[in-house]
Design an enzyme around this catalytic site. Structure first.
Site, PDB file in Angstrom:
ATOM      1  N   GLY A 173      36.880 -11.675  38.779  1.00 48.60           N
ATOM      2  CA  GLY A 173      36.275 -12.974  38.484  1.00 48.60           C
ATOM      3  C   GLY A 173      35.012 -12.834  37.647  1.00 48.60           C
ATOM      4  CG  ASP A 174      31.527 -11.017  39.207  1.00 46.70           C
ATOM      5  OD1 ASP A 174      30.603 -11.837  39.177  1.00 46.70           O
ATOM      6  OD2 ASP A 174      31.992 -10.565  40.257  1.00 46.70           O
ATOM      7  CB  THR A 175      35.536  -8.535  34.529  1.00 49.94           C
ATOM      8  OG1 THR A 175      34.937  -7.574  35.399  1.00 49.94           O
ATOM      9  CG2 THR A 175      35.807  -7.892  33.188  1.00 49.94           C
ATOM     10  CB  SER A 178      31.572 -10.699  31.559  1.00 50.17           C
ATOM     11  OG  SER A 178      30.883 -10.556  32.772  1.00 50.17           O
TER      12      SER A 178
END
Length: 400
Positions: A173-175, A178
Site C-alpha cells: 500500500g505504501d509503495t 509512492s
C-alpha cells in the site's frame, strides 16, 4: 558501488526536500533521487527516520536503509523548534518539490502548509501522502499501509476461500502510493514547465490501492457481484493457477486461447485442447476445476525444473516461486543489473535492487550510498546561507 553510465540522470537539477519517514514519502523521494534529483532528507536529531532501525540491522542500522535512502543527503532538524522550521522554509524556497507523509494538518500547524510555502515559491510542487487524503471525513484518522490495503479492497482478496485474509508480504500500500505520487509529481512538473506554477499532489494510501483493483467495482456496480478470495487462482480467467510438483510449486498461465492448446498438448491432454467448448475463456472458466485437475495431475509427477523446461519448449508462460536466494542466484537479474552492490559507510558490501525503470538515453543510477544520520547537515545549511557560527549555535541548542 555501481555508478550510472549517465552521471546526471534525467532529473538532474531538481531539488527535492523530503520531510517524510518510513516508507511512502521516502520511497517516492528515492525514486526521484535514483534518476538524478538532489534529495535533502530531513530527520529528527538523535534517532532519525525509524526505518534506520527496521528489520535486520548491521552495526545498528537497517540494511533496508541502504535501499530506501541511497542518493540522498541527511540533515537533522528538530521540527518542534521554530528555528528548525525557519530552516525548512529557507530550503523550501529553493526546492522544486517537497515530499511529506505526515497526518493532514501537521504541516499547517508548523506553518509549513502549501499556502504558506508557495507564497515565496509559487513554483513549488508539494507531494502529500496520507492514509485517507487531505480532505474527506476520514482525513484526520491515522492511516498506515496495512489499513489502506484493507480499505482499498486488496486485503479481502489475499486469502484462500474461507480463511483469514493475509498481507501481501511487503508494504504494498505504501509503495503503490509512492509510485502514484511520483507520477503526480512528474505531471505537475510538466504543468509547471508550461505555466510556471506549482501545485499540491494529494495521494491517499487507500486510493492508490483502489486504483489497482481492476474490475472489482464495475462488476459490483453492473451485476451486484462481490469478488471473493480465490487463493492462487485468477478468477474468471482460466487456466491460471499454482500447481504442485514433486519438489515445490509452479505458476502456469495458460489462459490465452492458443496458449491453452499448446499447454494441453504439452501435458498429453489434446482431448481438452481440441475440445470446442474450451476454445475460449468463457468455456474454460465453466470447466476450470476439470482443467486445473488435469494440469495438477501432470505437474505432481514431475519436478519444478522438468515442468518449466517442458512448458518453455511449448511457449507456455510459467515460472517458479522465487525466494530471495532464487533472486540472488538468477542470471537474468544479473544480466539486467537488477542486483547492484553498494558499500556502506562502515565498509559492508551489500546487494540492493537495481534501478527501475530502465531508460535508454538517461538511465538512473546509484551515485552515493545512504547517509549516516545528519551527515550533510553542515554542508546543506552552509549552502542555505548559514555561517559556521550560526550552525554551531543551532547544534548547541539541539535544533540540529
Amino acid at each position: 558501488m555501481t555508478m550510472t553510465t549517465s552521471a546526471a540522470g534525467p532529473l538532474q537539477g531538481l531539488k527535492v526536500l523530503e520531510l517524510g519517514q518510513l516508507i511512502a514519502g521516502p520511497f517516492a523521494a528515492k525514486t526521484l533521487a535514483d534518476f538524478g534529483a538532489d534529495v535533502i532528507k530531513i530527520e529528527p536529531p538523535g534517532s532519525g527516520d525509524p526505518l534506520r532501525q527496521w528489520r535486520l540491522l548491521h552495526n545498528g542500522t537497517s540494511v533496508w536503509w541502504q535501499v530506501q535512502s541511497r542518493n540522498k543527503k541527511s540533515v537533522t532538524l528538530d521540527l518542534r523548534q521554530p528555528e528548525a522550521r525557519e530552516i525548512v522554509r529557507r530550503l523550501a524556497d529553493e526546492a522544486d518539490i517537497l515530499i511529506e507523509n505526515f497526518k493532514p494538518g501537521v504541516m499547517e500547524n508548523w506553518g509549513l502548509g502549501y499556502e504558506a510555502l508557495s507564497r515565496s515559491n509559487p513554483g513549488l510542487i508539494m507531494l502529500r501522502i496520507s492514509g485517507y487524503g487531505q480532505t474527506g471525513p476520514y482525513k484526520d484518522r491515522p492511516g498506515f499501509g496495512v489499513v489502506a490495503e484493507a480499505m482499498g479492497g486488496l486485503r479481502h482478496l489475499t486469502a484462500e476461500p474461507g480463511r483469514v485474509p493475509v498481507r501481501v508480504g511487503v508494504s504494498i500500500g505504501d509503495t503503490l502510493a509512492s509510485l502514484h505520487g511520483v507520477i503526480g509529481v512528474l505531471m505537475a512538473l510538466h504543468h509547471r514547465h508550461r505555466t510556471g506554477r506549482g501545485q499540491v499532489v494529494d495521494v491517499a494510501l487507500y486510493e492508490a490501492v483502489f486504483n489497482c483493483m481492476e474490475s472489482l467495482l464495475p462488476e459490483y456496480s453492473a451485476f451486484g457481484v462481490v469478488r471473493e478470495p480465490a487463493g492462487s487462482a485468477l478468477p474468471g480467467i482460466a487456466p491460471s493457477n499454482a500447481y504442485p510438483c514433486r519438489d515445490g510449486w509452479v505458476l502456469v498461465a495458460g489462459n490465452g486461447d492458443s496458449i491453452f492448446k499448446r499447454l494441453m498438448h504439452a501435458i498429453g491432454r489434446d482431448d481438452l485442447g481440441q475440445d470446442p467448448q474450451l476454445a475460449t475463456n468463457v468455456g474454460r472458466v465453466a470447466r476450470v476445476e476439470e482443467i486445473d485437475a488435469a494440469i495438477g495431475a501432470w505437474t505432481r509427477e514431475r519436478g519444478v525444473t522438468e515442468v518449466l523446461e517442458a512448458l518453455a519448449a511449448a511457449q507456455v508462460p510459467a515460472g517458479r516461486i522465487y525466494t530471495a536466494r532464487d533472486i540472488a542466484e538468477d542470471p537474468h537479474y544479473r544480466a539486467r543489473d537488477m542486483i547492484l552492490p553498494v558499500r556502506t559507510h562502515d565498509g559492508l558490501t551489500v546487494e540492493v535492487p537495481g534501478i527501475v525503470p530502465r531508460l535508454s538515453e538517461t538511465p538512473g543510477g546509484i551515485r552515493r550510498r545512504a547517509p549516516v544520520l545528519g551527515e550533510d547537515t553542515d554542508a546543506v545549511l552552509k549552502e542555505a546561507g548559514l555561517t559556521e557560527a550560526q550552525i554551531a549555535q543551532l547544534r548547541e541548542r539541539g535544533v540540529i
